[in-house]
Every structure is written in C-alpha cells, then in structure tokens.
Design an enzyme around this catalytic site. Structure first.
Site, PDB file in Angstrom:
ATOM      1  N   TYR A   1      25.316  39.783  19.431  1.00  0.00           N
ATOM      2  CA  TYR A   1      25.463  38.518  18.701  1.00  0.00           C
ATOM      3  C   TYR A   1      25.585  37.391  19.728  1.00  0.00           C
ATOM      4  CZ  TYR A   1      27.561  34.837  15.935  1.00  0.00           C
ATOM      5  OH  TYR A   1      27.840  33.639  15.351  1.00  0.00           O
TER       6      TYR A   1
ATOM      7  N   ASP B   1      32.040  45.857  17.540  1.00  0.00           N
ATOM      8  CA  ASP B   1      31.948  44.728  16.608  1.00  0.00           C
ATOM      9  C   ASP B   1      31.372  45.299  15.314  1.00  0.00           C
ATOM     10  OD1 ASP B   1      31.182  42.525  15.090  1.00  0.00           O
ATOM     11  OD2 ASP B   1      30.508  41.350  16.814  1.00  0.00           O
TER      12      ASP B   1
HETATM   13  C1  LIG Z   1      29.409  35.751  13.073  1.00  0.00           C
HETATM   14  C2  LIG Z   1      29.610  36.875  14.001  1.00  0.00           C
HETATM   15  C3  LIG Z   1      30.560  36.786  15.036  1.00  0.00           C
HETATM   16  C4  LIG Z   1      31.354  35.521  15.301  1.00  0.00           C
HETATM   17  O1  LIG Z   1      32.228  35.210  14.280  1.00  0.00           O
HETATM   18  P1  LIG Z   1      32.664  33.695  13.857  1.00  0.00           P
HETATM   19  O2  LIG Z   1      33.635  33.946  12.778  1.00  0.00           O
HETATM   20  O3  LIG Z   1      31.422  32.974  13.447  1.00  0.00           O
HETATM   21  O4  LIG Z   1      33.276  33.071  15.079  1.00  0.00           O
HETATM   22  C5  LIG Z   1      30.720  37.884  15.852  1.00  0.00           C
HETATM   23  N1  LIG Z   1      29.971  39.006  15.695  1.00  0.00           N
HETATM   24  C6  LIG Z   1      29.053  39.118  14.720  1.00  0.00           C
HETATM   25  C7  LIG Z   1      28.270  40.373  14.598  1.00  0.00           C
HETATM   26  C8  LIG Z   1      28.838  38.064  13.843  1.00  0.00           C
HETATM   27  O5  LIG Z   1      27.890  38.177  12.882  1.00  0.00           O
END
Ligand SMILES: *Cc1c(COP(=O)(O)O)cnc(C)c1O
Length: 381
Positions: free
Chosen positions: A108, A179
């Site tokens: 990301y 993540d």
């Molecule tokens: C959107 C996203 C983030 C970041 O999150 P925010 O709440 O926008 O700061 C991190 N990892 C993934 C996979 C995302 O889709």
C-alpha cells in the site's frame, strides 16, 4: 501501559461463541443495573484529579471498548490510532535504529512512503521483495529485524503466505507484521497464523461507512503492545473518541456486511471475467485466479469484498467510463457499505510501479448485486 480492564469493565466472552457473536458482544459495558449498552463517548481533554486517565492522550473509554473487541477477535492486545498510517508509523518503532525491513515492492503506497522517508533519513534499511513470491520473501529474512506482509494486498490482491513467512521470521528472530485491512478480522487472524503484529486500517471495512479515519495495531506479545502504546501517547497519534465510537459501531455489523459484499464480489468477478471489455480479473476467491490456492489456505472463509480488474481501453477512456457510473462511486478508499471504484494509476507518483495502467480497484458494497452489475455493464458496453 494501562490495563484497560481498570477503567473499562466489559461483558465476559464465552469460549464457545462464534466470531459472528463475538463481533457483536465484545467490548460492551459489563451488564450491571443502569449500565448503558454502549460505552458513551467522552468528549473531554482533561479530568479532575485524582483520575486514572488524567489527560485525553492517556486513554479513553471508547478506545478501550474498541480495543477490547478487536483484541478479542484477533487474539492479541489491540491499540487504536488516528489512522491506519499512524498505526503503521507506530509499528515502525519496533525496528531498532538503522535496522532492516523486508517490504513488498507493491505494498500500500502510504505504508511504503513511511518507510521510504525513514530510509532516506538512514533510520531503516529496506529490502524490497515481491510479496507474492514466498521463497524470495523468506530468502530475504535472515538478518532482517522485521518482515512486512499484506494480506490481501492493495491493489494487486496478492495473498501473502503468512504461515510460511511468519514461521521463517520466527526462526530468525525477525518480527512479522501483516496488514490485514482487506481481509478484515472476519476473514483472517494473522496472529493465529503465526504473525506477531496485525495492522488494520479501520477507515475501510471495520468502520464500513466511509465516515472516519482510524487505525488498529494488534500485538501478540504484551512487550510489543507496550512499545506501541507508548508511541501513541508520546507522539500523540491518538484517535478521536467519536471516531473510535463510529469504528466500534461499524464493527458490530462487519460480519453480515462482509458476507453480503463477498457474495456479490465473487459473482461480479465471474461476470467481469466473462465480459469482452475486461482484460483481467484479480479476485483470490475465484477459481483459476493465481492466488486461489494460497487463499484457500489463509482465507478459508472467503476472499472478502475487493476485486481488481483491467479494462481493455486507454487510461483516459477508463477514467471517463468510471466517471459515468451512477451507483458505484468514482472515488478513492474502500470497504464501505456503498460500492466504490478507482483506476489506481491515476496516482502515478504514489501507486507502485508494475500496477497495470487500467487496473480498477473495485470495492463491492452491500447494494443489490444486479443493480451493481447493471451499472458496470452500462459503462463497459
Ligand atoms: C488505507 C490503507 C492503509 C492506510 O490507512 P489510513 O486509515 O488511510 O491511514 C494501510 N493499509 C492498507 C492496505 C490500506 O488499504
């Protein structure tokens, strides 16, 4: 670190309850006479002495309620943050000064950007890998302090082999991070698969209503959780209590929302694949997808609500098509009740090299699947 139970007594969770039940019950106030069903939002920056929470940066009852619920679901200690990226920055704190991170090239973009910044300052060394090539990831682990996984990856929908990568990390004394924003706590528990740390952007499916920013870190160990918790306090990356309340309210319906969106995502991915204007479809739950086998292993309940596909047209034409959609919102972000879509390389400086020019990242909402399909078909022709 605060023991949340000191200021947030919550309903006990029965061992035999399924996740569908836990997601609704966990973190609710203890059921005693006059107790509310939901932890009230406290809007106060400071509290009268002597107080367990003296200042709003120290803690908040609604954060605690949300964290108890997510910790219960993911099997660890949860800490909430102002956004997913604030949460990712906190995780970076676990890498020692000038330490080494193994990072998928197509992570990301916001996460990659954090580590690029730290790398330029000499605070971290980066080893870039193909996140979908498990052997390459594992070969780069020896000597690294942390390995980053995205499962499922945004926007390529590559699925990381968490059990294999986390086991290799453990054998090398390397911290493993997953993540799991796309998978959500209803589809995958990285800690149960061997990972040390889980990241969720609750801005997406957990919040689910496109109305907040919030991030969650879940740690397997109390020691990691203490570092992450201090980072939030010391650097001030705290969520708002209204946002925490909304995220928890969103979480309550995550189970049924993901069931509905996922059912539609699978159906729509099949129809898109059969459409003459569609060059490629990426959905790990679709038989024949390159990620299908690994998804069966690490996402046994289903592959979630995100579909990516390439349209056989110029990027300008694709943007025009997406702009003509009536039901599906032409917008960034994802995971909401309302369907949304975006050609990712409209952000050329941000999106990873290698992401196809007409790749559309499609977040399937909970609307009627035939209505969504009619909308897509009307612009695809
Ligand atoms: C959107 C996203 C983030 C970041 O999150 P925010 O709440 O926008 O700061 C991190 N990892 C993934 C996979 C995302 O889709």
């Amino acid at each position: 670190m605060f023991e949340k139970s000191a200021y947030q007594k919550s309903v006990p969770i029965e061992e035999e309850w399924s996740e569908e039940t836990v997601v609704v019950q966990a973190g609710r106030p203890e059921r005693v006479p006059t107790a509310p069903m939901n932890t009230p939002i406290t809007l106060s920056s400071t509290y009268i002495h002597p107080a367990l929470i003296g200042y709003a940066r120290d803690g908040n009852e609604v954060w605690a309620a949300l964290e108890i619920a997510l910790g219960e679901l993911d099997g660890g200690y949860a800490i909430s943050f102002a956004s997913g990226l604030a949460a990712a920055s906190a995780i970076a704190e676990l890498i020692p000064a000038s330490g080494t991170l193994v990072l998928p090239r197509a992570s990301y973009y916001g996460v990659k950007n954090i580590f690029d910044i730290l790398s330029k300052r000499g605070q971290v060394k980066l080893r870039f890998v193909d996140g979908g090539n498990t052997e390459e990831v594992i070969a780069n682990i020896p000597g690294a302090d942390m390995v980053w996984m995205e499962s499922i990856a945004n926007p390529t929908l590559v699925v990381a082999d968490i059990p294999a990568i986390a086991a290799a990390a453990k054998a090398n004394g390397t911290i493993s991070v997953a993540d799991a924003t796309f998978a959500t706590p209803m589809r995958q528990h990285p800690i149960a698969l061997g990972a040390d740390i889980v990241l969720h952007s609750a801005t997406k499916a957990i919040g689910g209503h496109l109305d907040l920013l919030l991030g969650i870190v879940v740690c397997k160990s109390k020691e990691h959780a203490a570092v992450i918790d201090s980072y939030r306090h010391d650097r001030g990356a705290t969520p708002g209590s209204l946002e925490a309340y909304l995220a928890l309210r969103g979480l309550r319906t995550l189970s049924i929302r993901i069931d509905k969106s996922e059912e539609s995502a699978l159906e729509l991915s099949k129809r898109l694949k059969a459409h003459p204007k569609v060059k490629a479809v990426y959905y790990p739950g679709l038989e024949g997808d390159s990620q299908y086998a690994i998804a069966q292993k690490v996402l046994p309940k289903g592959a979630g609500s995100m579909v990516s596909f390439e349209i056989d047209a110029s990027p300008t034409k694709v943007d025009e098509m997406l702009g003509n959609l009536k039901l599906i919102a032409h917008t960034t972000s994802l995971g909401g009740v309302a369907s949304s879509i975006e050609r990712r390389t409209r952000w050329p400086a941000e999106e990873a090299a290698g992401v196809p020019m007409t790749l559309c990242r499609f977040s399937v909402g909970i609307e009627n699947v035939e209505d969504i399909w009619r909308d897509l078909k009307s612009v695809l022709g």
